[in-house]
Scaffold this active site. Structure first.
Site, short mmCIF file in Angstrom:
data_model
loop_
_atom_site.label_atom_id
_atom_site.label_comp_id
_atom_site.label_asym_id
_atom_site.label_seq_id
_atom_site.Cartn_x
_atom_site.Cartn_y
_atom_site.Cartn_z
N SER A 156 0.84 -1.19 0.00
CA SER A 156 0.00 0.00 0.00
C SER A 156 0.87 1.25 0.00
O SER A 156 2.00 1.23 0.52
CB SER A 156 -0.87 0.00 1.26
OG SER A 156 -1.45 1.26 1.48
N LYS B 246 2.29 -3.44 6.49
CA LYS B 246 2.48 -3.67 5.05
C LYS B 246 3.97 -3.60 4.70
O LYS B 246 4.47 -4.36 3.87
CB LYS B 246 1.68 -2.64 4.26
CG LYS B 246 0.19 -3.00 4.14
CD LYS B 246 -0.01 -4.21 3.25
CE LYS B 246 -1.42 -4.74 3.24
NZ LYS B 246 -1.51 -6.03 2.52
N TYR C 193 -1.17 -0.09 10.07
CA TYR C 193 -1.40 -0.78 8.80
C TYR C 193 -0.20 -0.58 7.86
O TYR C 193 0.31 -1.53 7.26
CB TYR C 193 -2.67 -0.24 8.16
CG TYR C 193 -2.96 -0.72 6.76
CD1 TYR C 193 -3.49 -1.97 6.51
CD2 TYR C 193 -2.71 0.11 5.67
CE1 TYR C 193 -3.76 -2.40 5.22
CE2 TYR C 193 -2.98 -0.30 4.38
CZ TYR C 193 -3.50 -1.56 4.15
OH TYR C 193 -3.77 -1.97 2.87
#
Lengths: 323, 323
Positions: B124, B152, B148
């Site tokens: 991402s 990632k 997050y």
């Protein structure tokens, strides 16, 4: 204050422990208890003012780490690691200690409500991977070429995230290669950078396996201790969410190192350096970073050695002090 | 060949699964078995040529992942993740699925001797954190501002290291925000980027919570599928040890999106967009990347949408096809 050094038996940990015991304080506050944790017993002795407690254990065992954190040390130095060569040779062990062990530490801190220690984490310039720009800047991407480098970078990401979340107050420092390492020659590919200074000064021959033009990023053992103490005591507000930095160092060629040795200790010492080119070591060293622009760390108050001559002189003083 | 999609029930996974079933092949080789794994059952139906097997489970359970990998799929798409908002709200769940789950997958592959699948991993642009340069280049450092994003990026580091070690053949792709997402409005902070196109086209009012000057990095659902298929079939030799890339996209302002909607669908559709500034959403969006220079992915053959008008037209075609 209570201080914990994880990796307290290693070269960097021992220098730091000795310095803290001698100073009796950190950032102006008296150090009353110093816990030295490692896989083998640390050797630093305490004083009446600074109680030293030596513990051994495995960082990948969560219960061990919980017990270590239970007394809530104010400052934690996390220096322990499976080094590059071993982490490459033993995939599982490298991930277990360098990644899971670091996470165990951060999770053990998180498990203590209301606890928010300063955590100083030694990362490495191994987070970077070739090809490199002429000088690696503070915003250059991290593409490790070893499992050790990947594990160190994962530790950086965790340290940043746990800091951003308010779980702890982390500072990650990427140390240059430490030169001149005291002690015996070792088989690390980088060992000759110390060896070509240390052995001649001791009157022993040293092998140089690479060309004089090879450039490397180095700092003295004393600088490393200075970086750690500054990281433990600095105001972290200016760091924001970017808690990890390349430490300042000196970018010097092997030829410059040898010239500095001649200048400080004379040509008879230089004559003890034997050139024996080694294709394997040459190849490994060719993939290493040569030079950094560590402006951010400098702005944050970290101070590098002034010259390679100074590094040699400091080593001579250390050797004289150690007898 | 056997293909496994982890996250096969999500929007991106479903599009990919539908495309693979319709094509019946991947990189010129017939797809005989397609396994769709997710926490909820995937809906894609198989054909006589392509057998679809739907499985549900928890990626953080190693035995589940071992069973999933046991049939040795030739290509594995790993799209599953706890999304940004949930990973921020539930610290443990985010790390358990996004970090431990990804590691379980890589370890399950490693546990199978002589197995070396292509693994396509969706990362991402959340691996980047403000402040940003005007366009984020391929060598800009990764300083996530969410858990997050950290998770990632840890996945990227693992994918790189396991690829370098010869355990698997990984390609990591950082997807832009997908616009126009089909379906109902959701509460994601980025939801309005799709909403201001999707809702007016359906004759429904849409709320715009930010200024027209807000710039964002987007790609269509069809482009995302194209990226995944290219990542699964490309020659990975030119990637070397740097297996993860920002995908190409379009950097467009909200004003440009609205102008494109007017051009493609007329001013009556534009009139359905209601400006209701929301300070919270404005604040969140202000921390997001606006623009990238994704040269490397372009050189590696990944192709972005040609224009935002094309993205809108593709959405209209998809809606018409779906009835």
């Amino acid at each position: 204050m209570k201080v914990l050094i994880i990796g307290g038996a290693g070269m960097v940990g021992r220098n730091l422990a000795d310095t803290l015991v001698a100073a009796g304080q950190l950032g102006g506050k008296p150090v009353t208890e110093l816990v030295l944790f490692d896989v083998v017993p640390a050797v630093t002795q305490g004083t009446d003012a600074v109680a030293v407690r030596v513990e051994t254990g495995d960082l990948s065992d969560r219960a061990t780490v919980d017990a270590l954190i239970a007394p809530r040390p104010d400052v934690i130095f996390h220096l322990a690691a499976i080094v590059s060569g071993e982490a490459e040779a033993d995939f599982d062990k490298g991930y277990r200690i360098n990644m899971d062990g670091t996470r165990n530490l951060l999770e053990a801190i998180r498990a203590q409500p209301g606890y928010h220690p300063r955590v100083v984490y030694t990362s490495s310039i191994a987070v970077f991977g070739a090809p490199f720009p002429e000088a690696i800047g503070d915003e250059f991407f991290t593409t490790p070429m070893t499992s050790y480098g990947a594990q160190k970078m994962i530790g950086e990401l965790l340290l940043n995230d746990y800091s951003r979340r308010g779980i702890l107050d982390g500072v990650g420092i990427r140390l240059p290669t430490i030169v001149v390492r005291p002690g015996k020659p070792n088989k690390a590919a980088s060992g000759f950078f110390s060896g070509i200074i240390r052995e001649p000064l001791a009157g022993i021959e040293a092998v140089l396996p690479v060309d004089d033009s090879v450039r490397h990023w180095v700092a003295s053992p004393a600088s490393a201790t200075g970086f750690l103490i500054h990281a433990a005591t600095m105001d972290t507000a200016p760091l924001g969410a970017r808690r990890c930095m390349t430490m300042p160092g000196l970018s010097v060629t092997v030829g410059e190192m040898i010239a500095a040795l001649g200048e400080v200790a004379g040509p008879d010492k230089v004559a003890l350096i034997k050139r024996q080119p080694d294709a394997t070591i040459r190849g490994i060293v060719a993939g290493w970073p040569e030079n950094f622009d560590a402006s951010r760390a400098t702005e944050m108050g970290f101070v590098a050695d002034a010259s390679f001559q100074d590094i040699i002189r400091a080593h001579i003083r250390d050797m004289e002090a150690a007898g």
